[in-house]
Design a protein around this motif. Sequence first.
Motif, PDB file in Angstrom:
ATOM      1  N   UNK A 106      21.835 108.031  55.396  1.00 44.03           N
ATOM      2  CA  UNK A 106      20.492 107.687  55.884  1.00 44.03           C
ATOM      3  C   UNK A 106      19.588 107.306  54.692  1.00 44.03           C
ATOM      4  N   UNK A 107      19.734 108.043  53.596  1.00 44.84           N
ATOM      5  CA  UNK A 107      18.930 107.740  52.405  1.00 44.84           C
ATOM      6  C   UNK A 107      19.258 106.342  51.874  1.00 44.84           C
ATOM      7  N   UNK A 108      20.533 105.988  51.928  1.00 46.38           N
ATOM      8  CA  UNK A 108      20.917 104.650  51.449  1.00 46.38           C
ATOM      9  C   UNK A 108      20.394 103.564  52.389  1.00 46.38           C
ATOM     10  N   UNK A 109      20.494 103.803  53.684  1.00 49.91           N
ATOM     11  CA  UNK A 109      19.987 102.804  54.634  1.00 49.91           C
ATOM     12  C   UNK A 109      18.481 102.598  54.453  1.00 49.91           C
ATOM     13  N   UNK A 110      17.756 103.712  54.261  1.00 52.45           N
ATOM     14  CA  UNK A 110      16.288 103.614  54.204  1.00 52.45           C
ATOM     15  C   UNK A 110      15.773 103.277  52.805  1.00 52.45           C
ATOM     16  N   UNK A 111      16.591 103.565  51.788  1.00 48.70           N
ATOM     17  CA  UNK A 111      16.125 103.365  50.416  1.00 48.70           C
ATOM     18  C   UNK A 111      15.258 104.519  49.939  1.00 48.70           C
ATOM     19  N   UNK A 166      21.642  97.148  51.644  1.00 44.90           N
ATOM     20  CA  UNK A 166      20.191  97.333  51.752  1.00 44.90           C
ATOM     21  C   UNK A 166      19.498  96.168  51.040  1.00 44.90           C
ATOM     22  N   UNK A 167      18.731  95.368  51.772  1.00 42.30           N
ATOM     23  CA  UNK A 167      18.165  94.159  51.159  1.00 42.30           C
ATOM     24  C   UNK A 167      17.064  94.445  50.140  1.00 42.30           C
ATOM     25  N   UNK A 168      16.532  95.660  50.160  1.00 43.85           N
ATOM     26  CA  UNK A 168      15.456  96.006  49.214  1.00 43.85           C
ATOM     27  C   UNK A 168      16.036  96.638  47.951  1.00 43.85           C
ATOM     28  N   UNK A 169      16.912  97.651  48.130  1.00 48.73           N
ATOM     29  CA  UNK A 169      17.481  98.316  46.942  1.00 48.73           C
ATOM     30  C   UNK A 169      18.707  97.582  46.412  1.00 48.73           C
ATOM     31  N   UNK A 170      19.272  96.698  47.232  1.00 48.86           N
ATOM     32  CA  UNK A 170      20.509  95.950  46.930  1.00 48.86           C
ATOM     33  C   UNK A 170      21.741  96.871  46.856  1.00 48.86           C
ATOM     34  N   UNK A 171      21.626  98.072  47.402  1.00 49.26           N
ATOM     35  CA  UNK A 171      22.791  98.970  47.400  1.00 49.26           C
ATOM     36  C   UNK A 171      23.674  98.683  48.617  1.00 49.26           C
ATOM     37  N   UNK A 210      13.254  91.096  55.849  1.00 51.63           N
ATOM     38  CA  UNK A 210      14.146  89.938  55.861  1.00 51.63           C
ATOM     39  C   UNK A 210      15.448  90.271  55.120  1.00 51.63           C
ATOM     40  N   UNK A 211      16.482  89.498  55.417  1.00 55.74           N
ATOM     41  CA  UNK A 211      17.784  89.752  54.796  1.00 55.74           C
ATOM     42  C   UNK A 211      17.733  89.517  53.288  1.00 55.74           C
ATOM     43  N   UNK A 212      16.695  88.819  52.816  1.00 56.40           N
ATOM     44  CA  UNK A 212      16.570  88.678  51.358  1.00 56.40           C
ATOM     45  C   UNK A 212      15.538  89.652  50.779  1.00 56.40           C
ATOM     46  N   UNK A 213      15.184  90.663  51.564  1.00 60.33           N
ATOM     47  CA  UNK A 213      14.469  91.800  50.994  1.00 60.33           C
ATOM     48  C   UNK A 213      12.947  91.755  51.005  1.00 60.33           C
ATOM     49  N   UNK A 214      12.350  90.826  51.756  1.00 55.64           N
ATOM     50  CA  UNK A 214      10.874  90.848  51.878  1.00 55.64           C
ATOM     51  C   UNK A 214      10.499  91.816  52.988  1.00 55.64           C
ATOM     52  N   UNK A 215       9.471  92.605  52.743  1.00 57.20           N
ATOM     53  CA  UNK A 215       9.010  93.539  53.767  1.00 57.20           C
ATOM     54  C   UNK A 215       7.562  93.190  54.106  1.00 57.20           C
TER      55      UNK A 215
END
Length: 338
Positions: free
Chosen positions: A169-174, A244-249, A73-78
């Motif tokens: 790619x690392x930033x996109x994937x975290x 990135x919704x998980x790392x917030x980067x 989700x856009x707020x970082x839930x996986x």
Amino acid sequence: MKKNNTALLVIICLLLAGGGAYGQKGTLSEKNIRLVMQAAYNEFKGTSGGANADYIPYLASVNPNLYGIVVCTADGKVLEVGDTKFEFGIESISKVFVLALAMQERGAQAIQDSIGVNATGMPFNSVMAVELEPQRAVNPLVNAGAMATNSFVPGSSSAEKWTKIDNIFAKFAGRRLPVIQPLYASETATNQHNRAIAWLLYSYGRFYDNVDDAVDRYTKACSYGTTTRDLAVMAGTLANGGMNPVTREKVINAALCPKVLATMMMEGLYDNTGSWLYHTGIPGKSGVGGGIIAVAPGKLAIAVFSPPLDKAGNSVKAQKTLEYMINRLKLNLLDSGR
Ligand code: GLU
């Protein structure tokens, strides 16, 4: 008494605010997303049809029964179900993220001018798509345009350009993604057709680097190993305006996301993109490794993995799963919701 009334008012306000959660938000509550995801998994787990890609020998050897679904989700839930930890070839889905890099470095207009953005309506590795376009313009999400886009990434050496790809790619994937070496070797041994397309573009002045170097970087990027979860987070970054919704980067400028997503809408599932859009109404991108991502801007992204493909090169089960989920979660961008 007054105190009690205030407390009651606060409770009512909270309920009303959360009440949104029983309208459109309710459809997208974590609970409902899980329900829909599990229902899709149960519905399509037994689906047969299609076959693994075999023009790249490594891909033919992947277990065709693997099946995973992940929502980010856009707020970082996986949220995930199935074989979501298995690493498989990202293949054509890599084109989206190399495009994002080239766009970030060169600007959206330069991509349109130097590569092209219109749909080709042709198979992913079509030579005719290059020949028929007067400007030799191609879409960045088919092989010709993707190799040209890779050649358009600025840098003083091929190694520096690869480092830029690897970093973004690392930033996109975290996480730093591995290249699946046997897949890279398998693709390199069988990519004569792609090299021919790249040279054709070069002959028309529509290739912007040493052909062998750029084709090699393209092939290597297609050989990244990603899990279904990785793909969901990468796509989730596009759903979340480039952060990135998980790392917030922050990975790319928010203004570029609609441009990247527009190319997906036009060419994400190759010559089957019209049919995909007709049934889902949101941008998607497939890869011959069996993955497909779909992005609902501002809301969420879904990634599905199942290796057997249809004739156009799109995972049969992933398409069915996504169509089911997108419609039940009411994600179609073309639907007014009335
Ligand atoms: N590496 C593959 C190729 O260039 C990618 C194709 C795809 O996923 O559609 O043929």
